[in-house]
Design an enzyme around this catalytic site. Structure first.
Site, PDB file in Angstrom:
ATOM      1  N   LYS A 231       0.853  -1.188   0.000  1.00  0.00           N
ATOM      2  CA  LYS A 231       0.000   0.000   0.000  1.00  0.00           C
ATOM      3  C   LYS A 231       0.891   1.240   0.000  1.00  0.00           C
ATOM      4  O   LYS A 231       1.929   1.251   0.649  1.00  0.00           O
ATOM      5  CB  LYS A 231      -0.854   0.039   1.282  1.00  0.00           C
ATOM      6  CG  LYS A 231      -2.005  -0.939   1.315  1.00  0.00           C
ATOM      7  CD  LYS A 231      -2.801  -0.761   2.602  1.00  0.00           C
ATOM      8  CE  LYS A 231      -3.851  -1.835   2.771  1.00  0.00           C
ATOM      9  NZ  LYS A 231      -4.928  -1.764   1.772  1.00  0.00           N
TER      10      LYS A 231
ATOM     11  N   ARG B 189      -9.889 -11.928   1.845  1.00  0.00           N
ATOM     12  CA  ARG B 189     -10.708 -13.004   1.281  1.00  0.00           C
ATOM     13  C   ARG B 189      -9.973 -14.343   1.322  1.00  0.00           C
ATOM     14  O   ARG B 189     -10.597 -15.397   1.359  1.00  0.00           O
ATOM     15  CB  ARG B 189     -11.149 -12.614  -0.138  1.00  0.00           C
ATOM     16  CG  ARG B 189     -10.033 -12.443  -1.119  1.00  0.00           C
ATOM     17  CD  ARG B 189     -10.455 -11.644  -2.357  1.00  0.00           C
ATOM     18  NE  ARG B 189     -10.574 -10.202  -2.080  1.00  0.00           N
ATOM     19  CZ  ARG B 189     -10.977  -9.290  -2.963  1.00  0.00           C
ATOM     20  NH1 ARG B 189     -11.312  -9.662  -4.190  1.00  0.00           N
ATOM     21  NH2 ARG B 189     -11.058  -8.020  -2.615  1.00  0.00           N
TER      22      ARG B 189
HETATM   23  N1  BES Z   1      -7.979  -4.048   4.465  1.00  0.00           N
HETATM   24  C1  BES Z   1      -8.207  -3.593   3.138  1.00  0.00           C
HETATM   25  C2  BES Z   1      -9.546  -2.884   2.981  1.00  0.00           C
HETATM   26  C3  BES Z   1      -9.723  -1.608   3.756  1.00  0.00           C
HETATM   27  C4  BES Z   1      -9.470  -0.384   3.170  1.00  0.00           C
HETATM   28  C5  BES Z   1     -10.198  -1.631   5.061  1.00  0.00           C
HETATM   29  C6  BES Z   1      -9.645   0.783   3.885  1.00  0.00           C
HETATM   30  C7  BES Z   1     -10.387  -0.459   5.786  1.00  0.00           C
HETATM   31  C8  BES Z   1     -10.107   0.747   5.189  1.00  0.00           C
HETATM   32  C9  BES Z   1      -8.180  -4.790   2.186  1.00  0.00           C
HETATM   33  O1  BES Z   1      -7.343  -5.830   2.538  1.00  0.00           O
HETATM   34  C10 BES Z   1      -7.699  -4.292   0.863  1.00  0.00           C
HETATM   35  O2  BES Z   1      -6.583  -3.861   0.781  1.00  0.00           O
HETATM   36  N2  BES Z   1      -8.561  -4.382  -0.162  1.00  0.00           N
HETATM   37  C11 BES Z   1      -8.228  -3.966  -1.468  1.00  0.00           C
HETATM   38  C12 BES Z   1      -8.686  -5.018  -2.439  1.00  0.00           C
HETATM   39  C13 BES Z   1      -8.196  -4.814  -3.862  1.00  0.00           C
HETATM   40  C14 BES Z   1      -6.698  -4.992  -3.924  1.00  0.00           C
HETATM   41  C15 BES Z   1      -8.889  -5.811  -4.747  1.00  0.00           C
HETATM   42  C16 BES Z   1      -8.910  -2.634  -1.723  1.00  0.00           C
HETATM   43  O3  BES Z   1     -10.042  -2.466  -1.267  1.00  0.00           O
HETATM   44  O4  BES Z   1      -8.299  -1.777  -2.319  1.00  0.00           O
HETATM   45 MN    MN Z   2      -5.343  -5.538   1.923  1.00  0.00          MN
END
Ligand code: BES
Ligand code: MN
Ligand code: ZN
Length: 502
Positions: free
Chosen positions: A277, A351
């Protein structure tokens, strides 16, 4: 923690640091809510006028302090706003929010007398819960543990004007206290920094709490995960020096009316892994175990309440980190149960850990599975920061879960699982990829999970990415940081099942 008690005294006669009354917006300006009578008398019937003079309007969220006249035993009167005046009783959520604002405003005081419209059991419970949630502070990481400064929560709250021997009100205080304790437990877990809370330490906390409450806790450690073939949890946890865990927390009742499995995403820190990230997106990612925190606490709440239901919580714990041993985008994982997943983005890790846990939970053939996860940024985009999305493989169950959530004070919205979005997750090498179309990303994640639910099991998925962690200013009974969203929905569902209504 703060203690709530019922008092038969009037607010005027009670020795306290402050008396709390509620006010509302009437058609012709501020009005006092029921419960404030004795305090108003001490002001010779001029309390509404006095509060109006210093700018109070009765708006929701408002907190106005005035000095008390000599005839009150407390030096301070705090008026909290309920919003629009109600003729036939105030909504539970308005009472929770007002009680929460009062407790928050009184951080640093010792004792408060709450002279609020709380006469029937439902409103007593609402005031208890709101007050205990509002009183919450997280001071474990302060060098002075929060002592001596304004962060010390209220020690004692007395709800005044109770009838002597009112059993229903007493039970309401007890239920409100249990739910608040378990929500505050979840908040503590979410607020704990990720150098203190990691899979092993979370599992230890679970083991200790389970022993105290007679709930069976089984920790499946890395060795056992390898032996069992939990490729999803191992794949996500592989990049971290801190190995993953799957924790089973089981509460059983000999006269159980149904069996529920709750599954929580427990990523103790989500850096994104190799699909790292960017800065600006990882500062709050300690909250990525909020689903596991909520699941854990709700099983404990079911135990404390002695509900006639079997509830098994599954905490899928891992730290998602980049390293030489991390899963690479392009790797194929063999999940628990044998399905294969091509990992196209290591940041779509929730997931993967959930899929293993869903398959494992399904082996025990529960009547219902509910998973709770801070799963997608897309759900936040869709519903904002205060509402979670509810998806399911059964429309009636999705409706039930959404209604129970709303009724317990947790904003929730039913979302679809459109079948056409499944195609985007077709993989050229594996059974499925962990990513699909960007649009509707929250629904894509839901469709991924659905693939792992065994036939014949009714399942719902709560994407709590928005409301799990409050990055904004405190409001009502919600502080900054961990909120404990979904605890009340899960407890309500367990109660619903225990009542034979599912
Ligand atoms: N933990 C994150 C989702 C999240 C984002 C929770 C902001 C709380 C606040 C999750 O693991 C994630 O990174 N999801 C990605 C999925 C994508 C790579 C398909 C996302 O939502 O960007
Ligand atoms: Mn994530
Ligand atoms: Zn995540």
């Amino acid at each position: 923690m703060t203690a709530v008690s019922l008092s038969t005294s009037t607010a005027a006669a009670l020795r306290a640091d402050a008396v709390v009354v509620a006010v509302a917006k009437g058609p012709k300006g501020l009005v006092l809510a029921p419960g404030a009578e004795a305090v108003d008398e001490a002001f010779e019937g001029r309390l509404a006028e006095v509060l109006t003079t210093v700018g109070a309007t009765g708006a929701e969220g408002e907190a106005v302090k005035v000095p008390a006249p000599a005839s009150l035993k407390a030096p301070l009167v705090l008026a909290v706003g309920l919003g629009e005046a109600a003729e036939d009783g105030y909504a539970a959520e308005a009472l929770r929010a007002a009680a929460g604002v009062a407790a928050r405003t009184l951080h640093g005081s010792k004792k408060a007398a709450f002279a609020l419209p709380a006469t029937d059991a439902a409103s007593v419970e609402a005031v208890t819960l709101g007050a205990l949630l509002g009183a919450y502070t997280f001071t474990a990481c302060r060098s002075d543990n929060g002592k001596g400064d304004a962060k010390t929560p209220l020690a004692e709250i007395a709800i005044t004007g109770s009838k002597r021997g009112d059993k229903a009100a007493k039970a309401a205080v007890e239920r409100g206290t249990v739910v608040a304790e378990e929500m505050n437990r979840t908040r503590d877990l979410v607020n704990m920094p990720p150098n203190d809370l990691f899979p092993k330490s979370f599992a230890e906390i679970a083991t200790t709490a389970g022993k105290e409450l007679g709930v069976k806790v089984e920790v499946i450690d890395e060795k056992a995960l390898i032996k069992g073939g939990f490729g999803g949890i191992l794949g996500v946890g592989g990049g971290s020096e801190r190995s993953p865990r799957l924790v089973k927390v089981a509460y059983t009742h000999p006269k159980a009316k149904a069996s529920l499995a709750f599954i929580g995403k427990g990523i103790t820190y989500d850096s994104g892994g190799i699909s790292l990230k960017p800065a600006g997106h990882n500062e709050t990612m300690k909250c990525d175990m909020a689903g596991a925190g909520a699941v854990f606490a709700s099983v404990l709440a079911a135990a404390k309440l002695g509900l006639q239901v079997n509830v098994t919580g599954w905490l899928a714990l891992a730290e998602n980190m980049p390293s030489g041993s991390a899963t690479r985008p392009g790797d194929v994982l063999r999940m628990y149960g044998g399905k294969t997943v091509e990992v196209l983005n290591t940041d779509a890790e929730g997931r993967l850990v959930l899929a293993d846990a869903i398959v494992r939970a399904g082996e025990e053939k529960p009547d219902y599975i509910v998973d709770v996860a801070t799963l997608t940024g897309a759900m936040m985009m869709a519903l904002g920061s205060r509402t979670f999305g509810v998806m399911a493989n059964d429309d009636a169950f999705r409706g039930t879960v959404t209604e129970l959530a709303e009724a317990s004070g947790e904003p929730a919205w039913a979302m679809p699982l459109p079948a056409h979005l499944r195609k985007g997750m077709d993989s050229t090498v594996a059974d499925i990829a962990n990513m699909g179309e960007r649009m509707g990303g929250g629904l894509v994640a839901g469709l991924f999970l659905k693939e792992f639910v065994a036939d014949g099991i009714t399942w719902a998925h709560l994407d709590i990415a928005g409301p799990a962690f409050n990055e904004g200013a405190p409001f009502g009974y919600t502080p900054k940081g961990g909120t404990a969203t979904a605890v009340r929905t899960l407890v309500a569902l367990a109660e619903h099942a225990a009542d034979g209504k599912l």
